[in-house]
Scaffold this active site. Structure first.
Site, PDB file in Angstrom:
ATOM      1  N   ASN A   9       0.865  -1.177   0.000  1.00  0.00           N
ATOM      2  CA  ASN A   9       0.000   0.000   0.000  1.00  0.00           C
ATOM      3  C   ASN A   9       0.904   1.229   0.000  1.00  0.00           C
ATOM      4  OD1 ASN A   9      -1.797   2.052   0.523  1.00  0.00           O
ATOM      5  ND2 ASN A   9      -2.337   1.370   2.581  1.00  0.00           N
ATOM      6  N   LYS A  11       0.147   4.291  -0.338  1.00  0.00           N
ATOM      7  CA  LYS A  11      -0.481   5.487   0.244  1.00  0.00           C
ATOM      8  C   LYS A  11      -0.240   6.708  -0.659  1.00  0.00           C
ATOM      9  CE  LYS A  11      -0.110   3.298   4.700  1.00  0.00           C
ATOM     10  NZ  LYS A  11       0.001   3.412   6.138  1.00  0.00           N
ATOM     11  N   HIS A  96      -9.474   1.249   5.270  1.00  0.00           N
ATOM     12  CA  HIS A  96      -8.176   1.505   5.918  1.00  0.00           C
ATOM     13  C   HIS A  96      -8.365   2.487   7.076  1.00  0.00           C
ATOM     14  CE1 HIS A  96      -4.060   2.705   6.597  1.00  0.00           C
ATOM     15  NE2 HIS A  96      -3.700   1.594   5.979  1.00  0.00           N
ATOM     16  N   GLU A  98      -6.659   4.895   8.036  1.00  0.00           N
ATOM     17  CA  GLU A  98      -6.433   6.310   7.693  1.00  0.00           C
ATOM     18  C   GLU A  98      -7.681   6.902   7.033  1.00  0.00           C
ATOM     19  OE1 GLU A  98      -2.808   5.631   5.537  1.00  0.00           O
ATOM     20  OE2 GLU A  98      -1.823   5.120   7.428  1.00  0.00           O
ATOM     21  N   GLU A 168      -5.213  -4.763  10.840  1.00  0.00           N
ATOM     22  CA  GLU A 168      -4.198  -3.715  11.001  1.00  0.00           C
ATOM     23  C   GLU A 168      -4.455  -2.944  12.293  1.00  0.00           C
ATOM     24  OE1 GLU A 168      -2.345  -2.662   6.946  1.00  0.00           O
ATOM     25  OE2 GLU A 168      -4.022  -1.325   7.284  1.00  0.00           O
ATOM     26  N   GLY A 174       2.592   2.465  10.744  1.00  0.00           N
ATOM     27  CA  GLY A 174       3.531   3.563  10.526  1.00  0.00           C
ATOM     28  C   GLY A 174       4.248   3.997  11.791  1.00  0.00           C
ATOM     29  N   SER A 214       3.574  -1.933  10.371  1.00  0.00           N
ATOM     30  CA  SER A 214       5.034  -1.968  10.552  1.00  0.00           C
ATOM     31  C   SER A 214       5.657  -3.327  10.227  1.00  0.00           C
ATOM     32  CB  SER A 214       5.416  -1.522  11.971  1.00  0.00           C
ATOM     33  OG  SER A 214       4.981  -0.191  12.188  1.00  0.00           O
TER      34      SER A 214
HETATM   35  P1  PGA Z   1       2.905   0.405   7.627  1.00  0.00           P
HETATM   36  O1  PGA Z   1       1.438   0.592   7.018  1.00  0.00           O
HETATM   37  O2  PGA Z   1       3.448  -0.893   7.076  1.00  0.00           O
HETATM   38  O3  PGA Z   1       3.682   1.610   7.164  1.00  0.00           O
HETATM   39  O4  PGA Z   1       2.765   0.332   9.116  1.00  0.00           O
HETATM   40  C1  PGA Z   1       0.576  -0.500   6.850  1.00  0.00           C
HETATM   41  C2  PGA Z   1      -0.740  -0.031   6.279  1.00  0.00           C
HETATM   42  O5  PGA Z   1      -1.199   1.056   6.650  1.00  0.00           O
HETATM   43  O6  PGA Z   1      -1.353  -0.719   5.441  1.00  0.00           O
END
Ligand code: PGA
Length: 252
Positions: A9, A11, A96, A98, A168, A174, A214
């Site tokens: 992903n 983003k 997601h 976010e 997640e 992140g 992460s």
């Molecule tokens: P990350 O993001 O691997 O940077 O923690 C995962 C995601 O949001 O799908």
């Protein structure tokens, strides 16, 4: 048969030309050592069409990061599932954290998007996860069960077969703070039991459940070794071709 699946992903990162270069690099590395799992990349909307060209004749599938719940109309700034399908997408990521956190997406809205995406022939990567506060208040189970049931409301077993669930935990996205393999496994097992109670044991056994938050080359192996973790949804580490490809090859 339950499929193993790793998706990147990206983003809101990479221009079109940077996206093309990264996808070509990932494709080249995977052509040297074929993956033992399904692989998808989710670039920005702008890069979807150029990447469809780059990824043609490779095992890598294209994913979008979002879609609208209508096919067309007066929805300024939105992109529909039908447009994504026509541009060459195979998957769309929905729900997601976010999108939930910064764009106010609710389970009900996500459910509408999921239904439209499936109706237009896309497969869905459906994200669920608890916040740190919810985990500390012992609400993880309640939150996950509620998100899975509301986001998949009214779906048939055939619809469910075209869904991958991505667990997640919001506190791990992140942040560099990964759930331990045992913490992730516990929630993955819960999701599988819950799907069995909603549908059938067979569907629960076959549904792919990714872990996201992460994931890096250094921790992917131990996460993917857990019996109910079938791969990963990778954010930051998917922006580097060598790291992402190492993660793809992390199944033992
Ligand atoms: P990350 O993001 O691997 O940077 O923690 C995962 C995601 O949001 O799908």
């Amino acid at each position: 048969m339950r499929k193993k699946f790793v998706a990147g992903n990206w983003k809101m990162n990479k221009t079109i030309s940077e996206s093309v270069a990264l996808a070509a690099d990932v494709a080249k590395r995977l052509s040297d050592a074929m993956p033992s799992c399904d692989v998808a990349l989710a670039p920005t909307f702008l890069a979807i069409e150029p990447l469809a060209e780059v990824l043609r004749n490779t095992p890598i599938k294209l994913a979008a990061q979002n879609c609208h719940f209508e096919n067309d109309g007066a929805f300024t700034g939105e992109v529909s599932a039908r447009m994504l399908k026509h541009a060459g997408c195979h998957y769309v990521i929905l729900g997601h954290s976010e999108r939930r956190q910064y764009f106010g997406e609710t389970d009900e809205l996500i459910n509408k998007k999921v239904k439209k995406a499936l109706a237009e022939g896309l497969e869905v990567i459906l994200c669920v996860g608890e916040t740190l506060e919810q985990r500390e208040n012992d609400e993880t189970k309640k939150v996950i069960v509620s998100q899975v049931s509301h986001c998949t409301a009214d779906l048939s077993i055939d619809d469910m077969k075209r869904i991958t669930i991505a667990y997640e935990p919001v506190w791990a996205i992140g942040t560099g703070q990964t759930a331990t393999p045992d913490q992730a496994e516990e929630v993955h097992r819960l999701i599988r039991f819950f799907i069995a109670s909603l549908h059938t044991d067979e569907l629960a056994n076959d549904i792919t459940i990714q872990y996201g938050g992460s994931v890096k080359a250094s921790n992917a192996k131990e996460l993917f070794a857990m019996p109910n973790i079938d791969g990963g949804l990778i954010g930051g580490a998917s922006l580097k071709a060598d790291e992402f490809v190492q993660i793809v090859h992390s199944f033992s």
